[in-house]
Design a protein around this motif. Structure first.
Motif, PDB file in Angstrom:
ATOM      1  N   PRO A  40      46.759   1.311 -57.083  1.00 32.54           N
ATOM      2  CA  PRO A  40      46.717   2.027 -58.374  1.00 32.54           C
ATOM      3  C   PRO A  40      46.052   3.387 -58.207  1.00 32.54           C
ATOM      4  CG  PRO A  40      46.034  -0.262 -58.645  1.00 32.54           C
ATOM      5  CD  PRO A  40      46.174  -0.026 -57.172  1.00 32.54           C
ATOM      6  N   PRO A  41      46.314   4.309 -59.138  1.00 28.91           N
ATOM      7  CA  PRO A  41      45.759   5.669 -58.991  1.00 28.91           C
ATOM      8  C   PRO A  41      44.245   5.688 -59.163  1.00 28.91           C
ATOM      9  CG  PRO A  41      46.830   5.427 -61.125  1.00 28.91           C
ATOM     10  CD  PRO A  41      47.108   4.168 -60.368  1.00 28.91           C
ATOM     11  N   TYR A  42      43.667   6.791 -58.722  1.00 29.07           N
ATOM     12  CA  TYR A  42      42.231   7.063 -58.863  1.00 29.07           C
ATOM     13  C   TYR A  42      41.378   6.049 -58.104  1.00 29.07           C
ATOM     14  CZ  TYR A  42      44.330   9.394 -62.929  1.00 29.07           C
ATOM     15  OH  TYR A  42      45.140  10.132 -63.752  1.00 29.07           O
ATOM     16  N   GLN A  43      41.670   5.901 -56.815  1.00 29.09           N
ATOM     17  CA  GLN A  43      40.832   5.054 -55.962  1.00 29.09           C
ATOM     18  C   GLN A  43      39.687   5.921 -55.435  1.00 29.09           C
ATOM     19  OE1 GLN A  43      41.088   1.842 -55.454  1.00 29.09           O
ATOM     20  NE2 GLN A  43      43.030   1.573 -56.536  1.00 29.09           N
ATOM     21  N   LEU A  44      38.470   5.397 -55.541  1.00 27.69           N
ATOM     22  CA  LEU A  44      37.305   6.114 -55.021  1.00 27.69           C
ATOM     23  C   LEU A  44      36.958   5.573 -53.638  1.00 27.69           C
ATOM     24  CD1 LEU A  44      35.008   6.326 -58.168  1.00 27.69           C
ATOM     25  CD2 LEU A  44      35.791   8.237 -56.818  1.00 27.69           C
ATOM     26  N   ALA A  45      36.762   6.488 -52.689  1.00 24.81           N
ATOM     27  CA  ALA A  45      36.382   6.059 -51.339  1.00 24.81           C
ATOM     28  C   ALA A  45      35.629   7.204 -50.676  1.00 24.81           C
ATOM     29  CB  ALA A  45      37.617   5.691 -50.512  1.00 24.81           C
ATOM     30  N   PRO A  46      34.686   6.867 -49.794  1.00 23.81           N
ATOM     31  CA  PRO A  46      33.968   7.950 -49.114  1.00 23.81           C
ATOM     32  C   PRO A  46      34.882   8.632 -48.107  1.00 23.81           C
ATOM     33  CG  PRO A  46      33.172   5.803 -48.371  1.00 23.81           C
ATOM     34  CD  PRO A  46      34.197   5.543 -49.401  1.00 23.81           C
ATOM     35  N   ILE A  47      34.542   9.866 -47.786  1.00 26.24           N
ATOM     36  CA  ILE A  47      35.387  10.682 -46.917  1.00 26.24           C
ATOM     37  C   ILE A  47      35.463  10.094 -45.515  1.00 26.24           C
ATOM     38  CG2 ILE A  47      33.615  12.279 -46.044  1.00 26.24           C
ATOM     39  CD1 ILE A  47      35.603  14.540 -46.688  1.00 26.24           C
ATOM     40  N   ASN A  48      34.422   9.386 -45.063  1.00 24.53           N
ATOM     41  CA  ASN A  48      34.473   8.818 -43.716  1.00 24.53           C
ATOM     42  C   ASN A  48      35.041   7.399 -43.709  1.00 24.53           C
ATOM     43  OD1 ASN A  48      32.406   7.572 -44.992  1.00 24.53           O
ATOM     44  ND2 ASN A  48      30.839   8.002 -43.476  1.00 24.53           N
ATOM     45  N   ASN A  49      35.471   6.910 -44.875  1.00 25.46           N
ATOM     46  CA  ASN A  49      36.133   5.603 -44.949  1.00 25.46           C
ATOM     47  C   ASN A  49      37.200   5.668 -46.044  1.00 25.46           C
ATOM     48  OD1 ASN A  49      36.889   2.958 -44.738  1.00 25.46           O
ATOM     49  ND2 ASN A  49      34.938   2.094 -45.416  1.00 25.46           N
ATOM     50  N   PRO A  50      38.228   6.493 -45.835  1.00 24.64           N
ATOM     51  CA  PRO A  50      39.174   6.800 -46.909  1.00 24.64           C
ATOM     52  C   PRO A  50      40.051   5.632 -47.317  1.00 24.64           C
ATOM     53  CG  PRO A  50      39.937   7.727 -44.837  1.00 24.64           C
ATOM     54  CD  PRO A  50      38.574   7.190 -44.583  1.00 24.64           C
ATOM     55  N   ALA A  51      40.082   4.559 -46.510  1.00 27.89           N
ATOM     56  CA  ALA A  51      40.893   3.385 -46.848  1.00 27.89           C
ATOM     57  C   ALA A  51      40.007   2.201 -47.226  1.00 27.89           C
ATOM     58  CB  ALA A  51      41.803   3.025 -45.675  1.00 27.89           C
ATOM     59  N   LYS A  52      38.840   2.511 -47.742  1.00 26.30           N
ATOM     60  CA  LYS A  52      37.879   1.450 -48.101  1.00 26.30           C
ATOM     61  C   LYS A  52      38.487   0.486 -49.113  1.00 26.30           C
ATOM     62  CE  LYS A  52      33.775   1.222 -50.931  1.00 26.30           C
ATOM     63  NZ  LYS A  52      32.899   2.028 -51.753  1.00 26.30           N
ATOM     64  N   HIS A  53      39.352   0.997 -49.987  1.00 26.93           N
ATOM     65  CA  HIS A  53      39.902   0.181 -51.069  1.00 26.93           C
ATOM     66  C   HIS A  53      40.947  -0.809 -50.578  1.00 26.93           C
ATOM     67  CE1 HIS A  53      41.808   4.148 -50.734  1.00 26.93           C
ATOM     68  NE2 HIS A  53      42.947   3.586 -51.071  1.00 26.93           N
ATOM     69  N   TYR A  54      41.313  -0.733 -49.280  1.00 24.32           N
ATOM     70  CA  TYR A  54      42.282  -1.677 -48.759  1.00 24.32           C
ATOM     71  C   TYR A  54      41.655  -3.035 -48.447  1.00 24.32           C
ATOM     72  CZ  TYR A  54      46.084   1.691 -48.296  1.00 24.32           C
ATOM     73  OH  TYR A  54      47.088   2.591 -48.563  1.00 24.32           O
ATOM     74  N   ASN A  55      40.326  -3.020 -48.183  1.00 22.39           N
ATOM     75  CA  ASN A  55      39.643  -4.274 -47.788  1.00 22.39           C
ATOM     76  C   ASN A  55      40.382  -4.979 -46.658  1.00 22.39           C
ATOM     77  OD1 ASN A  55      37.493  -4.167 -49.685  1.00 22.39           O
ATOM     78  ND2 ASN A  55      38.967  -4.741 -51.275  1.00 22.39           N
ATOM     79  N   ASP A  56      40.700  -4.219 -45.652  1.00 20.39           N
ATOM     80  CA  ASP A  56      41.456  -4.746 -44.510  1.00 20.39           C
ATOM     81  C   ASP A  56      40.846  -4.157 -43.238  1.00 20.39           C
ATOM     82  OD1 ASP A  56      44.535  -5.760 -43.663  1.00 20.39           O
ATOM     83  OD2 ASP A  56      43.667  -4.215 -42.385  1.00 20.39           O
ATOM     84  N   PRO A  57      40.601  -4.999 -42.229  1.00 17.47           N
ATOM     85  CA  PRO A  57      39.917  -4.474 -41.039  1.00 17.47           C
ATOM     86  C   PRO A  57      40.693  -3.389 -40.310  1.00 17.47           C
ATOM     87  CG  PRO A  57      40.622  -6.759 -40.718  1.00 17.47           C
ATOM     88  CD  PRO A  57      40.849  -6.436 -42.146  1.00 17.47           C
ATOM     89  N   ASP A  58      42.021  -3.469 -40.284  1.00 22.82           N
ATOM     90  CA  ASP A  58      42.803  -2.419 -39.616  1.00 22.82           C
ATOM     91  C   ASP A  58      42.718  -1.109 -40.384  1.00 22.82           C
ATOM     92  OD1 ASP A  58      45.400  -4.739 -38.601  1.00 22.82           O
ATOM     93  OD2 ASP A  58      43.674  -3.957 -37.490  1.00 22.82           O
ATOM     94  N   TRP A  59      42.822  -1.198 -41.697  1.00 26.44           N
ATOM     95  CA  TRP A  59      42.754   0.010 -42.524  1.00 26.44           C
ATOM     96  C   TRP A  59      41.338   0.584 -42.535  1.00 26.44           C
ATOM     97  CZ3 TRP A  59      46.588   2.795 -44.923  1.00 26.44           C
ATOM     98  CH2 TRP A  59      47.869   2.205 -44.913  1.00 26.44           C
ATOM     99  N   ASP A  60      40.347  -0.285 -42.363  1.00 30.93           N
ATOM    100  CA  ASP A  60      38.953   0.192 -42.323  1.00 30.93           C
ATOM    101  C   ASP A  60      38.715   1.168 -41.190  1.00 30.93           C
ATOM    102  OD1 ASP A  60      36.572  -2.340 -43.456  1.00 30.93           O
ATOM    103  OD2 ASP A  60      37.420  -0.541 -44.390  1.00 30.93           O
TER     104      ASP A  60
END
Lengths: 65, 509
Positions: free
Chosen positions: B333-353
C-alpha cells in the motif's frame, strides 16, 4: 495618478548614503573570489566524473521485482 | 448494462466486495477471498475504522483500458475490460448525499480518495489516489497533488500521490514508478502529460533489444531515458560514486525540494537477485529530539573540513537528520515509512531486508542545470569563506532545497520576520524559474522552524565562476549580492532578522 515602485533602488540608495554598502574590490576580496573559483572548478570536475560513472554503473542492473 | 453502487462501512467491505469480485472478474469464491486477503486487506487494515466506502461497477479505468487493448485483449484467455472503483469517505454516507448540491459540497471535505480494482488477478489494485489522512498512522509529510474523480456522478477532488500495483505483465515496478511520476507531474504542471503503460513501452522501443511485453523490468538507463522523453532533465546518482554520507544527503536534499525520486534498491551485493524500483516522496516529521541528537556534519571535502576547523564552528546539515522516508512501493500500500538504510523494512522478509538503495534518479525540470552536490558545496564555500560574522563555537544548521522563485517570493511576501528592507530587496530581484535556497539557523532556531540566514542561487547557472549563480547570500548582520552588470560582489551591512523557514515543498518540516 500612476504609482511607480522601485524599492530595491531606493533601499540601496539610502543604505549607500548611510555608508552601509561596500563594493568588494579590495585585493583580499579579489583573492577570495579567485579562491572560490578554483575550489568550485575542482568540485565541478569531481562531480562530473562521479555523475558519468553513476550513469554507466546504474545501466548494468535491471529492476523488476 | 447498468451501474451498481454499494455504500458500506469498512467493517462491511469484505462481505460486499467478495461476491462482486467473483461476478465481475469471473473468479471462484476461494480466489476472490484469497485476492481480497492478499491484495486489499493490507490496505484496509491501515485505514481509520470510521471510513465508509462507495463501491461502483462497472467502471472504465483509462490506465487499465490502455493495458487491456494493448495486451490483455490479444491473449486467448477471457479478460474483462471493466474495473471496479472504490471511493473512500471518513463519514457515514447516504445515497441521497450525491444528489444534493449542499450535501455534495459537504462530502468533499470527507472525501479521501479512490482505488480502482482491475481484473488482473492476483494484482488487482490498480490506479489509486488516497489521502494520507485516511491512515491511522500518518506522522509524515510528502508531496501530493489533486486529481479529479467522480462518485455516483458527482465531481470530487482526490488529494494524495498516485499509486498502483504492478500487473507484472504490461508493467513491472520500473514502469509503474515512471507512470506514477508522470501522473503526479502532469496533475501539477501543464508541461507534462500522463503516460499510459503503452506510451511508456512505445517510448522505450528504441532502447530495448528484447520484446517489451510481457515486461521483464527496466534498467536505470531505460528509466532515465523514458523520463527524459517525457520532458525531464534527469540525473542519476550512484551510491558507489557518492560514498559515505554524500549519497544520503543528496536523497534528503532532493526530497526536501519536493521532488519525488525514483529509488532503485537491490541486494545484489549479497549475491541476491532482488532489484526493485520505488518512489520516495517525503519523510517523517522532524522532531526536536532528532535535532538535539544530530551530530556535526562529517564533511567529505577536505577544503571544507579545513575551513570548519580554522573557524572552530559546529556545522549541522538538515540532510543528516535521521528520518524515515515515505515510499510509494507497488508491492505494498502507498505511504510506507522506512529508514534510508533499510528501504525494504516493510517487507518483513530476510531477503528484502538485505536490500539497500544503490541508485536514485531525480526528475529535474530540464532548465535546472545546477544540481544538488555542486550547489551545496558552493553554498558552504560562500558561507565559510566570505566575511560573515561567524564567531568561534558558533552553531550553523543549514537546510538546502530547490524551489520555484514564484513560490518562494509568495512565501516571502507575507513573511513578517524578515528585515523589511532586505525583504523588498529580494522581492525586487529578478530570479530564474527555479532557485536553490539555503536557510541558515542553529539548533534552537530550527526547532522553532526559524532561521537567521538565507542564500539563494540561480538553479539555471552551472557556471560557478565569479559569483555567477549567486543571487543573495545573507547571514546575521550582513548580506552579499552581485552587481547585475559588473558581477562585482557588494556587501550590505543589515541584519536579516529571524524569520520562519519555508515549508511549501512538503507542507511541513
Amino acid at each position: 495618478m500612476a504609482i511607480i515602485i522601485n524599492e530595491k533602488a531606493d533601499i540601496l540608495n539610502r543604505l549607500n548614503a548611510e555608508g552601509k554598502v561596500k563594493t568588494m574590490d579590495s585585493p583580499e576580496a579579489i583573492a577570495m573570489r579567485e579562491e572560490i573559483n578554483n575550489q568550485m572548478l575542482k568540485v565541478s570536475k569531481d562531480y562530473q566524473h562521479k555523475a558519468n560513472l553513476s550513469q554507466i554503473k546504474a545501466s548494468e542492473f535491471t529492476f523488476t521485482a | 448494462m447498468t451501474s451498481t453502487t454499494i455504500i458500506c462501512s469498512l467493517m462491511e467491505i469484505r462481505d460486499q466486495l467478495i461476491p462482486i469480485l467473483q461476478r465481475e472478474f469471473l473468479i471462484s469464491k476461494a480466489i476472490a477471498e484469497g485476492t481480497f486477503n492478499d491484495s486489499l486487506q493490507p490496505h484496509f487494515v491501515r485505514f481509520k475504522p470510521t471510513i465508509h466506502i462507495v463501491i461502483e461497477h462497472p467502471y472504465v479505468d483509462r490506465v487499465y483500458r490502455d493495458s487491456f487493448y494493448s495486451y490483455f485483449s490479444t491473449k486467448m484467455g477471457n479478460y474483462k475490460k471493466d474495473c471496479i472503483r472504490l471511493s473512500f469517505f471518513d463519514s457515514v454516507l447516504m445515497a441521497s448525499d450525491f444528489r444534493d448540491k449542499d450535501a455534495i459540497f459537504a462530502a468533499q471535505s470527507h472525501y479521501l480518495g479512490f482505488m480502482v480494482l482491475r481484473p488482473t488477478i492476483p494484482s488487482i489494485v490498480g490506479r489509486n489516489v488516497i489521502s494520507p489522512a485516511i491512515l491511522q498512522q500518518n506522522n509524515f509529510i510528502s508531496v501530493s497533488s489533486s486529481f479529479h474523480a467522480t462518485v455516483r456522478g458527482a465531481k470530487f477532488l482526490a488529494n494524495g500521490f498516485p499509486h498502483s500495483s504492478q500487473d507484472a505483465e504490461t508493467i513491472s515496478c520500473a514502469e509503474t514508478s515512471i507512470w506514477a511520476i508522470m501522473e503526479y507531474f502532469s496533475s501539477r504542471y501543464s508541461d507534462y502529460r500522463p503516460a499510459l503503460p503503452s506510451t511508456i513501452i512505445k517510448a522505450l522501443q528504441s532502447r530495448s533489444n528484447d520484446r517489451q511485453i510481457p515486461s521483464t523490468g527496466l534498467n536505470s538507463g531505460q528509466v532515465g531515458f523514458a523520463l527524459r522523453e517525457f520532458g525531464f532533465g534527469t540525473k542519476t546518482y550512484s551510491k558507489e560514486q557518492f560514498p559515505g554520507p554524500d549519497f544520503k544527503r543528496l536523497i534528503s536534499c532532493y526530497i526536501e525540494s519536493g521532488l519525488p525520486l525514483e529509488i532503485l534498491i537491490d541486494n545484489f551485493s549479497t549475491a541476491g537477485t532482488i532489484g526493485h524500483a520505488v518512489l520516495a516522496i517525503g519523510h517523517s516529521k522532524t522532531t526536536a529530539t532528532q535535532i538535539d541528537k544530530l551530530c556535526p556534519t562529517v564533511e567529505t571535502d577536505p577544503s571544507i573540513i579545513g575551513l570548519i576547523t580554522a573557524k572552530n564552528i559546529l556545522l549541522y546539515d538538515n540532510d543528516d537528520v535521521e528520518r524515515d522516508l515515505v515510499f510509494i512501493d507497488d508491492n505494498h500500500p502507498p505511504y510506507q515509512l522506512a529508514p534510508i538504510n533499510n528501504p525494504a523494512k516493510h517487507y518483513n522478509d530476510p531477503d528484502w531486508d538485505l536490500c539497500k538503495i544503490s541508485y536514485f534518479i531525480v526528475p529535474l525540470y530540464p532548465k535546472i542545470y545546477l544540481e544538488a552536490f555542486v550547489a551545496k558545496s558552493y553554498i558552504k564555500n560562500l558561507l565559510l569563506r566570505e566575511n560573515f560574522t561567524i564567531l568561534p563555537n558558533t552553531e550553523l544548521f543549514i537546510r538546502t532545497f530547490l524551489t520555484s522563485s514564484r513560490s518562494f517570493k509568495d512565501y516571502l511576501a507575507s513573511e513578517k520576520g524578515f528585515n523589511a528592507d532586505i525583504k523588498e530587496f529580494i522581492m525586487d530581484t529578478p530570479m530564474a524559474k527555479f532557485i536553490w535556497v539555503c536557510e541558515i539557523a542553529n539548533k534552537q532556531l530550527i526547532k522553532q522552524n526559524k532561521a537567521n540566514g538565507l542564500f539563494i542561487l540561480d538553479a539555471t547557472e552551472p557556471n560557478l565562476q565569479n559569483y555567477n549563480p549567486l543571487v543573495f547570500a545573507g547571514y546575521s548582520d550582513r548580506f552579499y549580492y552581485p552587481d547585475p552588470s559588473s558581477r562585482q560582489l557588494n556587501e550590505v551591512l543589515l541584519n536579516l532578522g529571524i524569520f520562519s523557514i519555508y515549508i511549501n515543498n512538503l507542507k511541513g518540516f
